[in-house]
Design a protein around this motif. Structure first.
Motif, PDB file in Angstrom:
ATOM      1  N   UNK A   3      41.290  26.674  85.308  1.00  0.00           N
ATOM      2  CA  UNK A   3      41.309  28.131  85.259  1.00  0.00           C
ATOM      3  C   UNK A   3      40.682  28.586  83.949  1.00  0.00           C
ATOM      4  N   UNK A   4      39.784  29.552  84.060  1.00  0.00           N
ATOM      5  CA  UNK A   4      39.058  30.052  82.903  1.00  0.00           C
ATOM      6  C   UNK A   4      39.283  31.545  82.743  1.00  0.00           C
ATOM      7  N   UNK A   5      39.507  31.965  81.514  1.00  0.00           N
ATOM      8  CA  UNK A   5      39.688  33.389  81.237  1.00  0.00           C
ATOM      9  C   UNK A   5      38.815  33.763  80.038  1.00  0.00           C
ATOM     10  N   UNK A   6      37.902  34.706  80.253  1.00  0.00           N
ATOM     11  CA  UNK A   6      37.055  35.193  79.173  1.00  0.00           C
ATOM     12  C   UNK A   6      37.701  36.398  78.501  1.00  0.00           C
ATOM     13  N   UNK A   7      37.410  36.551  77.226  1.00  0.00           N
ATOM     14  CA  UNK A   7      37.882  37.716  76.480  1.00  0.00           C
ATOM     15  C   UNK A   7      36.894  38.018  75.364  1.00  0.00           C
ATOM     16  N   UNK A   8      37.053  39.190  74.769  1.00  0.00           N
ATOM     17  CA  UNK A   8      36.242  39.546  73.613  1.00  0.00           C
ATOM     18  C   UNK A   8      35.115  40.508  73.888  1.00  0.00           C
ATOM     19  N   UNK A   9      34.917  40.866  75.141  1.00  0.00           N
ATOM     20  CA  UNK A   9      33.865  41.821  75.449  1.00  0.00           C
ATOM     21  C   UNK A   9      34.201  43.216  74.949  1.00  0.00           C
ATOM     22  N   UNK A  10      33.226  44.105  75.020  1.00  0.00           N
ATOM     23  CA  UNK A  10      33.451  45.474  74.582  1.00  0.00           C
ATOM     24  C   UNK A  10      32.157  46.213  74.412  1.00  0.00           C
ATOM     25  N   UNK A  11      32.260  47.359  73.759  1.00  0.00           N
ATOM     26  CA  UNK A  11      31.107  48.223  73.490  1.00  0.00           C
ATOM     27  C   UNK A  11      30.721  48.079  72.024  1.00  0.00           C
ATOM     28  N   UNK A  12      29.441  47.842  71.779  1.00  0.00           N
ATOM     29  CA  UNK A  12      28.958  47.662  70.418  1.00  0.00           C
ATOM     30  C   UNK A  12      27.585  48.304  70.293  1.00  0.00           C
ATOM     31  N   UNK A  13      27.247  48.748  69.102  1.00  0.00           N
ATOM     32  CA  UNK A  13      25.921  49.318  68.885  1.00  0.00           C
ATOM     33  C   UNK A  13      24.897  48.201  68.709  1.00  0.00           C
ATOM     34  N   UNK A  14      23.665  48.531  68.999  1.00  0.00           N
ATOM     35  CA  UNK A  14      22.580  47.577  68.806  1.00  0.00           C
ATOM     36  C   UNK A  14      22.571  47.085  67.356  1.00  0.00           C
ATOM     37  N   UNK A  15      22.376  45.782  67.210  1.00  0.00           N
ATOM     38  CA  UNK A  15      22.419  45.172  65.895  1.00  0.00           C
ATOM     39  C   UNK A  15      23.783  44.625  65.521  1.00  0.00           C
ATOM     40  N   UNK A  16      24.781  44.979  66.286  1.00  0.00           N
ATOM     41  CA  UNK A  16      26.138  44.545  66.002  1.00  0.00           C
ATOM     42  C   UNK A  16      26.431  43.158  66.553  1.00  0.00           C
ATOM     43  N   UNK A  17      27.692  42.766  66.435  1.00  0.00           N
ATOM     44  CA  UNK A  17      28.126  41.430  66.848  1.00  0.00           C
ATOM     45  C   UNK A  17      29.393  41.511  67.698  1.00  0.00           C
ATOM     46  N   UNK A  18      29.539  40.531  68.546  1.00  0.00           N
ATOM     47  CA  UNK A  18      30.764  40.318  69.311  1.00  0.00           C
ATOM     48  C   UNK A  18      31.001  38.816  69.413  1.00  0.00           C
TER      49      UNK A  18
END
Length: 124
Positions: A3-18
């Protein structure tokens, strides 16, 4: 089964990091190679990055090379994708997937188990 669960996504401005994380449970995670894929609206799911079970073999799609970094911690059953210098064209749902064996594949059909995905949106 894994079972796999992804996390950490979101909205970011260009040039940013996630930083995305893929957490695994079930069968021995350390025996699986892991791929990150992404799918933008109206497009095919495409390969982003690959890491072997040991972490010793890594591949990136040309579109993310030099900006994204894949890593894994088998003790924690996680694989991370550090995404830097993000561009609007990186906007997509990001998925992690695993496959048994050591060979590298960018073909999504070679992967056995998938997470549900996490949305990444990069604004211009």
């Amino acid at each position: 089964q894994v079972q796999l669960v992804e996390s950490g996504g979101g909205l970011v401005q260009a040039g940013g990091s996630l930083r995305l994380s893929c957490a695994a449970s079930g069968r021995t995670f350390s025996s699986y190679a892991v791929g990150w894929f992404r799918q933008a609206p109206g497009k095919e799911r495409e390969f982003v990055a690959f890491i072997s079970w040991s972490g010793g073999i890594i591949y990136y799609a040309d579109s993310v090379k030099g900006r994204f970094i894949i890593s894994r911690d088998n003790a924690k059953n996680t694989v991370d994708l550090q995404m830097n210098s993000l561009k609007p064209e990186d906007t997509a749902v990001y998925y992690c997937a695993v496959r048994s064996g050591t060979a590298f594949y960018s073909d999504k059909y070679k992967y056995d188990y998938w997470g549900q995905g996490t949305q990444v949106t990069v604004s211009s």
